[in-house]
Design a protein around this motif. Structure first.
Motif, PDB file in Angstrom:
ATOM      1  N   PRO A  43       0.834  -1.211   0.000  1.00  0.00           N
ATOM      2  CA  PRO A  43       0.000   0.000   0.000  1.00  0.00           C
ATOM      3  C   PRO A  43       0.866   1.257   0.000  1.00  0.00           C
ATOM      4  O   PRO A  43       2.021   1.242   0.444  1.00  0.00           O
ATOM      5  N   LEU A  44       0.299   2.348  -0.485  1.00  0.00           N
ATOM      6  CA  LEU A  44       1.004   3.624  -0.486  1.00  0.00           C
ATOM      7  C   LEU A  44       1.185   4.114   0.941  1.00  0.00           C
ATOM      8  O   LEU A  44       0.319   3.917   1.804  1.00  0.00           O
ATOM      9  N   LEU A  45       2.330   4.741   1.194  1.00  0.00           N
ATOM     10  CA  LEU A  45       2.641   5.241   2.525  1.00  0.00           C
ATOM     11  C   LEU A  45       2.934   6.731   2.466  1.00  0.00           C
ATOM     12  O   LEU A  45       3.532   7.216   1.501  1.00  0.00           O
ATOM     13  N   PRO A  46       2.513   7.481   3.486  1.00  0.00           N
ATOM     14  CA  PRO A  46       2.823   8.922   3.498  1.00  0.00           C
ATOM     15  C   PRO A  46       4.317   9.151   3.690  1.00  0.00           C
ATOM     16  O   PRO A  46       5.009   8.363   4.349  1.00  0.00           O
ATOM     17  N   ASN A  47       4.816  10.221   3.109  1.00  0.00           N
ATOM     18  CA  ASN A  47       6.219  10.623   3.249  1.00  0.00           C
ATOM     19  C   ASN A  47       7.195   9.567   2.738  1.00  0.00           C
ATOM     20  O   ASN A  47       8.341   9.494   3.200  1.00  0.00           O
ATOM     21  N   CYS A  48       6.724   8.743   1.803  1.00  0.00           N
ATOM     22  CA  CYS A  48       7.585   7.726   1.209  1.00  0.00           C
ATOM     23  C   CYS A  48       7.607   7.959  -0.295  1.00  0.00           C
ATOM     24  O   CYS A  48       6.548   8.015  -0.928  1.00  0.00           O
ATOM     25  N   PRO A  49       8.803   8.101  -0.895  1.00  0.00           N
ATOM     26  CA  PRO A  49       8.857   8.274  -2.353  1.00  0.00           C
ATOM     27  C   PRO A  49       8.127   7.138  -3.060  1.00  0.00           C
ATOM     28  O   PRO A  49       8.243   5.980  -2.652  1.00  0.00           O
ATOM     29  N   PRO A  50       7.343   7.437  -4.081  1.00  0.00           N
ATOM     30  CA  PRO A  50       6.574   6.393  -4.763  1.00  0.00           C
ATOM     31  C   PRO A  50       7.470   5.286  -5.304  1.00  0.00           C
ATOM     32  O   PRO A  50       8.484   5.548  -5.954  1.00  0.00           O
ATOM     33  N   GLY A  51       7.089   4.061  -5.018  1.00  0.00           N
ATOM     34  CA  GLY A  51       7.862   2.909  -5.467  1.00  0.00           C
ATOM     35  C   GLY A  51       8.799   2.346  -4.433  1.00  0.00           C
ATOM     36  O   GLY A  51       9.272   1.215  -4.554  1.00  0.00           O
ATOM     37  N   LEU A  52       9.084   3.111  -3.374  1.00  0.00           N
ATOM     38  CA  LEU A  52       9.988   2.632  -2.325  1.00  0.00           C
ATOM     39  C   LEU A  52       9.237   1.947  -1.196  1.00  0.00           C
ATOM     40  O   LEU A  52       9.853   1.518  -0.212  1.00  0.00           O
ATOM     41  N   GLU A  53       7.895   1.833  -1.329  1.00  0.00           N
ATOM     42  CA  GLU A  53       7.123   1.156  -0.277  1.00  0.00           C
ATOM     43  C   GLU A  53       7.565  -0.296  -0.112  1.00  0.00           C
ATOM     44  O   GLU A  53       7.472  -0.860   0.985  1.00  0.00           O
ATOM     45  N   TYR A  54       8.044  -0.902  -1.199  1.00  0.00           N
ATOM     46  CA  TYR A  54       8.528  -2.281  -1.116  1.00  0.00           C
ATOM     47  C   TYR A  54       9.624  -2.416  -0.060  1.00  0.00           C
ATOM     48  O   TYR A  54       9.704  -3.423   0.648  1.00  0.00           O
ATOM     49  N   LEU A  55      10.484  -1.412   0.043  1.00  0.00           N
ATOM     50  CA  LEU A  55      11.653  -1.498   0.918  1.00  0.00           C
ATOM     51  C   LEU A  55      11.279  -1.409   2.394  1.00  0.00           C
ATOM     52  O   LEU A  55      12.091  -1.755   3.251  1.00  0.00           O
ATOM     53  N   THR A  56      10.069  -0.934   2.709  1.00  0.00           N
ATOM     54  CA  THR A  56       9.670  -0.858   4.116  1.00  0.00           C
ATOM     55  C   THR A  56       9.415  -2.239   4.702  1.00  0.00           C
ATOM     56  O   THR A  56       9.411  -2.407   5.925  1.00  0.00           O
ATOM     57  N   GLN A  57       9.203  -3.242   3.859  1.00  0.00           N
ATOM     58  CA  GLN A  57       8.805  -4.565   4.320  1.00  0.00           C
ATOM     59  C   GLN A  57       9.950  -5.569   4.385  1.00  0.00           C
ATOM     60  O   GLN A  57       9.739  -6.713   4.777  1.00  0.00           O
ATOM     61  N   ASP A 237      13.896  -1.118   9.912  1.00  0.00           N
ATOM     62  CA  ASP A 237      13.346   0.207  10.189  1.00  0.00           C
ATOM     63  C   ASP A 237      14.227   1.339   9.664  1.00  0.00           C
ATOM     64  O   ASP A 237      13.972   2.508   9.952  1.00  0.00           O
ATOM     65  N   LEU A 238      15.256   1.006   8.891  1.00  0.00           N
ATOM     66  CA  LEU A 238      16.087   2.043   8.280  1.00  0.00           C
ATOM     67  C   LEU A 238      15.252   2.854   7.290  1.00  0.00           C
ATOM     68  O   LEU A 238      14.380   2.312   6.599  1.00  0.00           O
ATOM     69  N   ASP A 239      15.513   4.143   7.216  1.00  0.00           N
ATOM     70  CA  ASP A 239      14.818   5.022   6.281  1.00  0.00           C
ATOM     71  C   ASP A 239      14.895   4.431   4.866  1.00  0.00           C
ATOM     72  O   ASP A 239      15.975   4.052   4.399  1.00  0.00           O
TER      73      ASP A 239
END
Length: 272
Positions: A43-57, A237-239
């Motif tokens: 899902p889209l996340l606030p304050n996250c560059p589009p397409g980098l949501e994959y890296l949060t997981q 949890d790294l940026d």
């Protein structure tokens, strides 16, 4: 349990859909295309560059360089292509170099390059730009640097080589060029039958927070090709911007130290 790389015929389409994709991906479902399983769309996340949501997981990724048959048969250097996967073997991104033929021939692995990183919707989400710089510590005023943009055109960080008499050292910086992390490699960047590790450390170099590893791929592949495999570990949890910069650091390390492996000219340290 991760399947090997091969020629997938992927066409870089910065803001389109990859050729051959007949249906729109379903949110949060693995996507299978031509035998390749893509990571589910997060899902889209606030304050996250589009397409980098994959890296949060994820806290670990695998980078597999594709073997180019033309390069093996002729020795002619082609644009590099890479698959970026998670530990389940699902493709997260596809990366393709965009460098002119004359530049590849004249400059070899020291060449300036642009690498486009595309997500499973065909959107270019990360752009890596490397200017032409010196590849030896003999010239400390003009060492290697890489700019990471996410989305393209928006810098989110930099990888800067640091001068050191015997160790490969780099600094990961944010978009304001503030130091965030350090990368320290081994004195001799050459080995047989084992991985080569570049440790990712805190700015003061007192603690290890991650690792970039060049993985041993076997005698045949190491001897006859320059197609390399890498693994990257980082805190979950790294940026995400710094995770993207670590991916860029991996590509820079590949070009600096391992791109010559196929013709027996692999660099062994910062002076060669």
């Amino acid at each position: 349990g991760v399947e090997g790389t091969g020629s997938y015929g992927f066409q870089v389409q910065p803001m389109g859909i990859p050729a051959g994709l007949a249906v729109q991906p379903v949110q949060n479902q693995p996507i299978a295309k031509e035998g390749t399983v893509w990571m589910p769309v997060p899902p889209l996340l606030p304050n996250c560059p589009p397409g980098l949501e994959y890296l949060t997981q994820i806290d670990q990724i695998l980078i597999h360089q594709q073997i180019e048959l033309l390069e093996i048969l002729t020795g002619f250097e082609t644009n590099n292509k890479y698959e970026i996967k998670n530990v389940l073997g699902q493709r997260v991104y596809f990366a393709a170099e965009d460098t002119a033929c004359c530049t590849r021939i004249c400059c070899g692995p020291s060449r300036p390059f642009t690498i486009q990183i595309i997500d499973n919707l065909g959107h270019e989400v990360i752009t890596l730009q490397r200017p032409l710089r010196c590849s030896s510590c003999c010239f400390p005023c003009c060492l290697q640097e890489l700019e990471v943009q996410a989305p393209p055109g928006t810098p989110v960080g930099y990888v800067v080589q640091n001068w050191h008499p015997c160790l490969p050292k780099f600094t990961i910086q944010d978009e304001r060029k503030m130091d965030i992390l350090k990368i320290i490699g081994p004195c001799v960047v050459c080995s047989c039958c084992e991985d080569i590790n570049f440790e990712v450390k805190s700015v003061d170099e007192t603690s290890t927070v991650g690792r970039i590893s060049k993985q041993w791929t076997g005698f045949v592949r190491e001897a006859f090709t320059d197609a390399d495999n890498f693994g990257i570990k980082f805190p979950i949890d790294l940026d995400v911007k710094m995770k993207a910069v670590m991916i860029g650091a991996c590509f820079l390390i590949d070009f600096m130290f391992f791109e010559h492996a196929g013709d027996q000219k692999q660099r062994t340290g910062v002076w060669q």
